[in-house]
Scaffold this motif. Structure first.
Motif, PDB file in Angstrom:
ATOM      1  N   ARG A  83      -4.071  -0.611  -0.941  1.00 21.48           N
ATOM      2  CA  ARG A  83      -3.989  -1.271   0.362  1.00 21.48           C
ATOM      3  C   ARG A  83      -2.620  -1.949   0.459  1.00 21.48           C
ATOM      4  N   PRO A  84      -2.112  -2.079   1.679  1.00 18.02           N
ATOM      5  CA  PRO A  84      -0.793  -2.709   1.843  1.00 18.02           C
ATOM      6  C   PRO A  84      -0.865  -4.230   1.807  1.00 18.02           C
ATOM      7  N   TYR A  85       0.151  -4.831   1.235  1.00 18.11           N
ATOM      8  CA  TYR A  85       0.408  -6.265   1.354  1.00 18.11           C
ATOM      9  C   TYR A  85       1.561  -6.322   2.351  1.00 18.11           C
ATOM     10  N   ALA A  86       1.190  -6.359   3.626  1.00 19.10           N
ATOM     11  CA  ALA A  86       2.058  -5.906   4.704  1.00 19.10           C
ATOM     12  C   ALA A  86       3.166  -6.876   5.082  1.00 19.10           C
ATOM     13  N   HIS A  89       3.668 -10.226  10.585  1.00 18.60           N
ATOM     14  CA  HIS A  89       3.499 -10.074  12.023  1.00 18.60           C
ATOM     15  C   HIS A  89       3.566 -11.434  12.697  1.00 18.60           C
ATOM     16  N   TRP A 180       8.963  -1.180  -0.113  1.00 17.89           N
ATOM     17  CA  TRP A 180       8.830  -0.888   1.309  1.00 17.89           C
ATOM     18  C   TRP A 180      10.130  -0.340   1.897  1.00 17.89           C
ATOM     19  N   TYR A 195       2.428   2.762   7.130  1.00 15.67           N
ATOM     20  CA  TYR A 195       1.884   1.546   7.734  1.00 15.67           C
ATOM     21  C   TYR A 195       2.693   1.284   8.992  1.00 15.67           C
ATOM     22  N   ASN A 198       6.404   1.740   9.051  1.00 14.99           N
ATOM     23  CA  ASN A 198       6.886   1.362   7.716  1.00 14.99           C
ATOM     24  C   ASN A 198       6.283   2.280   6.658  1.00 14.99           C
ATOM     25  N   TRP A 200       5.404   2.557   2.356  1.00 22.42           N
ATOM     26  CA  TRP A 200       5.301   1.755   1.135  1.00 22.42           C
ATOM     27  C   TRP A 200       4.721   2.593  -0.006  1.00 22.42           C
ATOM     28  N   GLY A 270      -3.354  -8.251   5.478  1.00 24.58           N
ATOM     29  CA  GLY A 270      -3.181  -9.327   6.446  1.00 24.58           C
ATOM     30  C   GLY A 270      -4.255 -10.392   6.381  1.00 24.58           C
ATOM     31  N   THR A 304       5.785 -11.905   4.624  1.00 23.28           N
ATOM     32  CA  THR A 304       4.531 -11.192   4.413  1.00 23.28           C
ATOM     33  C   THR A 304       3.512 -11.494   5.505  1.00 23.28           C
ATOM     34  N   TYR A 305       2.580 -10.573   5.696  1.00 26.41           N
ATOM     35  CA  TYR A 305       1.548 -10.701   6.723  1.00 26.41           C
ATOM     36  C   TYR A 305       0.350 -11.520   6.225  1.00 26.41           C
TER      37      TYR A 305
END
Length: 331
Positions: A83-86, A89, A180, A195, A198, A200, A270, A304-305
């Motif tokens: 999973r992304p550590y996005a 935002h 990323w 993503y 983006n 990653w 997020g 980071t999100y």
């Protein structure tokens, strides 16, 4: 009593010379003698943590070390959470802001820690207790990974050093790096994950036993880079260290790292780390950048999100061999 104020400076001198073996002997002798005071034992652990943080890994891969030894042992790597550590935002901390340590010369290593935590009783992430991430994040930077982007002028690199408490396969915890290419475009390179616009990809991960929430203040997360060499993520507890190392060439961070964000946040996607009312955490970000100049406290440095529900307090910079910033956050 073996330990006292006269012996500890000698130990620090040995550490400064990089003599990890003597540290092991001193700690081992202490363990066989009469019980030391808590302060003396704490100082030995602190000295060991400083020593193992600067001890080079034998190469790429995953490694562990156990107090009082400063020798790394290679272990099998595992897979980072899928999973992304996005990228951000919006706001990170509950007060709508976050701090980062900013410098003018390239950073070669950074260490995030929590010198003080008070009032902490519980934490939840998406309704799950004691699940969070520690993130040591760089600023966006120019990278050759964007050379094949559909939007090269708008594309940037971003690197994260992460410890994920739970949330892995079967609830496992681990430390790893995430690379990323921000605004790369709608089609990512082979092997990378999409993503939005983006891309990653995560490094291998080193498995870490689940850490008690009461031990959060004992955790330190560090990241290092090396031009033409390896980048490393390292999680250190009071008596154990876990590290994963991979090639710097994925993004080419070395020489471009100028700001560092560190915090305890939601565990990917997020999400938000929600602490009980009355929690106060002091955050420290220490840097090695070839200078003794105090870093600036960059407010609004939201990379980071993931978020937490704590409101930011004041931030100050400190000069020294490893200059740093320190700030508080509470609810």
């Amino acid at each position: 009593m073996i330990f006292g104020p006269i012996r500890l400076p000698k130990l620090r001198t040995v550490l400064a010379l990089g003599a990890g073996t003597l540290l092991c002997l001193s700690a081992a002798a202490a363990a066989q003698a009469a019980p030391a005071s808590k302060s003396a034992e704490a100082r030995l652990h602190e000295a060991w943590r400083a020593s193992i943080s600067s001890a080079a890994l034998p190469g790429k891969g995953c490694f562990t070390a156990t107090y009082p030894s400063t020798a790394w042992t290679q272990v099998a790597c595992t897979t980072a959470p899928d999973r992304p550590y996005a990228p951000a935002h919006g706001p990170v901390a509950g007060g709508g802001d976050d701090f980062a340590a900013g410098v003018s010369t390239p950073i070669s290593s950074a260490v995030g820690s929590f010198p003080s935590i008070t009032g902490l009783k519980s934490e939840k992430n998406i309704g799950v207790s004691d699940q969070y991430s520690l993130q040591l994040n760089t600023q966006y930077f120019t990278t050759s990974a964007c050379s094949t982007s559909q939007y090269p002028p708008q594309c940037d690199g971003w690197q994260q050093f992460v410890y994920a408490q739970g949330g892995g396969k079967n609830g496992t915890s681990s430390a790893f790096m995430i690379y990323w290419a921000i605004n790369y475009g709608p089609e990512c390179p082979t092997g990378w994950n999409q993503y939005a616009l983006n891309c990653w990809i995560a490094s291998s991960a080193v498995a870490v036993p689940h850490q008690k929430l009461s031990a959060l203040a004992d955790l330190q997360l560090s990241g290092t880079d090396a031009s033409g060499g390896n980048d490393t993520v390292q999680l250190t507890t009071s008596s154990k260290a876990y590290a994963e190392s991979g090639s710097d060439s994925v993004l080419g961070l070395a020489g471009s790292w100028k700001a560092t964000e560190y915090n305890v946040l939601g565990n990917g996607g997020g999400s938000q780390a929600n602490f009980n009312t009355g929690t106060t955490i002091t955050v420290n970000v220490a840097l090695t950048d070839g200078s003794k100049t105090a870093p600036t406290c960059r407010s609004g440095a939201i990379f980071t999100y993931e978020t937490n529900n704590l409101n930011l307090g004041s931030c100050s910079g400190k000069t020294g061999k490893t200059p740093s910033i320190t700030f508080t956050e509470s609810n």
